[in-house]
Structure formats: C-alpha cells, structure tokens
Enzyme design. Sequence first.
Site, PDB file in Angstrom:
ATOM      1  N   GLY A  49      10.428  45.870  22.235  1.00  0.00           N
ATOM      2  CA  GLY A  49       9.713  44.605  22.029  1.00  0.00           C
ATOM      3  C   GLY A  49       8.993  44.204  23.299  1.00  0.00           C
ATOM      4  N   GLY A  50       9.579  43.303  24.064  1.00  0.00           N
ATOM      5  CA  GLY A  50       8.956  42.736  25.259  1.00  0.00           C
ATOM      6  C   GLY A  50       8.337  43.762  26.197  1.00  0.00           C
TER       7      GLY A  50
ATOM      8  N   SER B   2      16.246  44.719  24.157  1.00  0.00           N
ATOM      9  CA  SER B   2      16.167  44.606  25.623  1.00  0.00           C
ATOM     10  C   SER B   2      16.175  45.961  26.322  1.00  0.00           C
ATOM     11  CB  SER B   2      17.291  43.703  26.150  1.00  0.00           C
ATOM     12  OG  SER B   2      17.181  42.410  25.586  1.00  0.00           O
TER      13      SER B   2
ATOM     14  N   GLU C 165      19.038  47.984  15.900  1.00  0.00           N
ATOM     15  CA  GLU C 165      18.717  46.861  16.783  1.00  0.00           C
ATOM     16  C   GLU C 165      19.770  45.770  16.626  1.00  0.00           C
ATOM     17  OE1 GLU C 165      14.205  47.037  17.705  1.00  0.00           O
ATOM     18  OE2 GLU C 165      14.531  45.654  16.067  1.00  0.00           O
TER      19      GLU C 165
ATOM     20  N   GLU D 155      14.128  40.014  12.538  1.00  0.00           N
ATOM     21  CA  GLU D 155      13.379  38.750  12.502  1.00  0.00           C
ATOM     22  C   GLU D 155      12.817  38.485  11.112  1.00  0.00           C
ATOM     23  OE1 GLU D 155      10.893  39.706  15.863  1.00  0.00           O
ATOM     24  OE2 GLU D 155      12.662  39.546  17.153  1.00  0.00           O
TER      25      GLU D 155
ATOM     26  N   ASN E  87       7.005  47.522  19.324  1.00  0.00           N
ATOM     27  CA  ASN E  87       6.808  46.467  18.328  1.00  0.00           C
ATOM     28  C   ASN E  87       6.238  45.270  19.073  1.00  0.00           C
ATOM     29  OD1 ASN E  87       6.961  44.454  16.447  1.00  0.00           O
ATOM     30  ND2 ASN E  87       9.198  44.475  16.234  1.00  0.00           N
ATOM     31  N   TRP E  88       4.942  45.059  18.899  1.00  0.00           N
ATOM     32  CA  TRP E  88       4.276  43.999  19.676  1.00  0.00           C
ATOM     33  C   TRP E  88       4.603  42.611  19.130  1.00  0.00           C
ATOM     34  CZ3 TRP E  88      -1.403  46.208  20.521  1.00  0.00           C
ATOM     35  CH2 TRP E  88      -1.303  47.399  21.242  1.00  0.00           C
ATOM     36  N   LYS E  89       5.217  42.551  17.964  1.00  0.00           N
ATOM     37  CA  LYS E  89       5.540  41.267  17.314  1.00  0.00           C
ATOM     38  C   LYS E  89       4.283  40.394  17.255  1.00  0.00           C
ATOM     39  CE  LYS E  89      10.300  41.942  18.641  1.00  0.00           C
ATOM     40  NZ  LYS E  89      11.588  41.395  19.009  1.00  0.00           N
TER      41      LYS E  89
ATOM     42  N   HIS F 184      12.999  44.537   9.893  1.00  0.00           N
ATOM     43  CA  HIS F 184      13.318  44.011  11.230  1.00  0.00           C
ATOM     44  C   HIS F 184      14.175  42.752  11.076  1.00  0.00           C
ATOM     45  CE1 HIS F 184      12.927  42.298  15.209  1.00  0.00           C
ATOM     46  NE2 HIS F 184      12.577  43.504  15.618  1.00  0.00           N
TER      47      HIS F 184
ATOM     48  N   GLY G 124      15.509  40.536  22.700  1.00  0.00           N
ATOM     49  CA  GLY G 124      14.852  39.489  23.476  1.00  0.00           C
ATOM     50  C   GLY G 124      15.809  38.639  24.299  1.00  0.00           C
TER      51      GLY G 124
HETATM   52  P1  13P Z   1      13.101  43.357  22.806  1.00  0.00           P
HETATM   53  O1  13P Z   1      12.835  44.716  23.397  1.00  0.00           O
HETATM   54  O2  13P Z   1      12.119  42.320  23.263  1.00  0.00           O
HETATM   55  O3  13P Z   1      14.527  42.935  22.982  1.00  0.00           O
HETATM   56  O4  13P Z   1      12.866  43.469  21.230  1.00  0.00           O
HETATM   57  C1  13P Z   1      13.410  44.527  20.534  1.00  0.00           C
HETATM   58  C2  13P Z   1      12.862  44.528  19.161  1.00  0.00           C
HETATM   59  O5  13P Z   1      13.123  43.634  18.381  1.00  0.00           O
HETATM   60  C3  13P Z   1      11.962  45.633  18.777  1.00  0.00           C
HETATM   61  O6  13P Z   1      11.713  45.625  17.419  1.00  0.00           O
END
Ligand code: 13P
Length: 250
Positions: free
Chosen positions: A234-235, A213, A168, A98, A9-11, A96, A174
């Site tokens: 994510g990251g 993470s 998640e 967020e 997920n590149w956000k 998600h 993050g």
């Molecule tokens: P991180 O891997 O940056 O913690 O993010 C996870 C995430 O929200 C994937 O959708």
Amino acid sequence: MRRKIVAGNWKMNTTPQEGVNLVKGIAELKKDICSCVELIVCPPFTHLSCVINAAKETGIAVGAQNCADHESGAYTGEVAAKMLKSIDTEYVILGHSERRQYYGETAETLNSKMALAFANGLKPIYCVGERLEQREAGQHFDVVKQQIEEVVFNLNEEQFSQLIIAYEPVWAIGTGKTATAEQAQEIHAHIRRVLANKFGVAAQDTPILYGGSCKPSNAAELFAKEDVDGGLIGGAALKAEDFIGIAKAF
Ligand code: 13P
C-alpha cells in the site's frame, strides 16, 4: 519455482498525472531488480488507461482495485469487469479488507466478482486476512480458511491456476505494524495447505503475497520465507524508490 510478485495497491491516491509519473519512475528503476520479479501496479479506475499506456513495453502489469458484481446495467457508480478488460487491464484485486469492511463485500458478492473477472479474462488477486480481535482470540487460521473456502473453492482448476492470493492481516494495514516473518510464514503455509485440500499439488504453484506495512526495510526478511512469494504493497507503493526497494529484496 513459484512466481515472485510485488504488486502495488495505490488505493485512493494520486492523480492520473501523478500515476503516470509513478509508473514511469518504477520503469526507470526496474533495471536494478532481478528480472525474476513480476511487478504489478493497481491505480484507481480513473487512471487505468493512461497508466496502462505508460506501462506499455516496460514489463510492468496493471490491475484494477475492484470490479462490479454484475455484468452491466443500472448499477450507478460501478465499473464492470468487461470494461476493465476492454482497456487491457490484466489483474483485479478482489476482497481487499477495506472493501469488505467499508463497502460490505461478502462471500456472495465476491463469488460474483470472481466469476465475472475470470469470464472477462482478468486475473484476480484475492485478499484474505483477519482483524486484530480475531488474531487475539486465536481465530486467524479459521478466518482465512473460511475466506478461502467460501470463494476460492468455487473456482475450477483452470481458473485456480491463474489466481494470486494476498494475505493481509487487517491489523498490519497502514498501521506500521508488520506481521513478523514467522507469523507470515505460519499463515501462508496454512493457506497453502487449505488450497491443497481442494486443488492438490496445484497449490504449490499459487503465489501467496504478504500485505501490511511492508517496506524496503522488512521485505527481505518476509520474502526469505518459503511460502511468502512477494508482497501487496500500500503506502510504500506510492514512491518508485520504495516500491523498487521492496522488489530488490528478492
Ligand atoms: P500498507 O502497505 O499501506 O499497510 O497497505 C497494505 C495493503 O492494504 C495493500 O493492499
């Protein structure tokens, strides 16, 4: 044998050119991972077309991070499921944390998005997970149960067979703080039991991904657990080496 999936997920990161370079980098390193692992990348809307193009014939699937809760019309700034499908998007992340937290997504909007995703041939990756205070209060099992019941239970069997779930925990996203492999297994097994209450043995085939993470150094321990079928990253999905490093954990 359940599917093994590592999804990125590149956000709200990368430019279209950076996204194309990233998917090409992942494609180059893909030979180093087990062919049993499916890779999915989910770039921002603006780069879907060029990333889909760059991913052609690499075996890497592409998904969107969201879709609208209406079919079409006067909804400024929204992108419809039908539009995503028209450019060959295969997956869509829905629910998600967020989006729930910053954009007010509710069970009602998510039910509409889910129905539209399926109606247009997109395969949803549905996210669930508790916030820190909910875990501290011991409510995490109930929170994810509700997030599943209020949306996933409205699917029919055919739709359910296409669904991917991502667990998640919000406190792990993050933050560098990962759920332990035991914590992940415990709640993934719970999610599968909840799914089985409605869908029976079909729940045995549902991929349940862990997100929060996840990185090359902790993926192997997480993915070794019986009910952890991969990750939503994510990251660490923003660097080809790290993303592939996670997929190598299988
Ligand atoms: P991180 O891997 O940056 O913690 O993010 C996870 C995430 O929200 C994937 O959708």
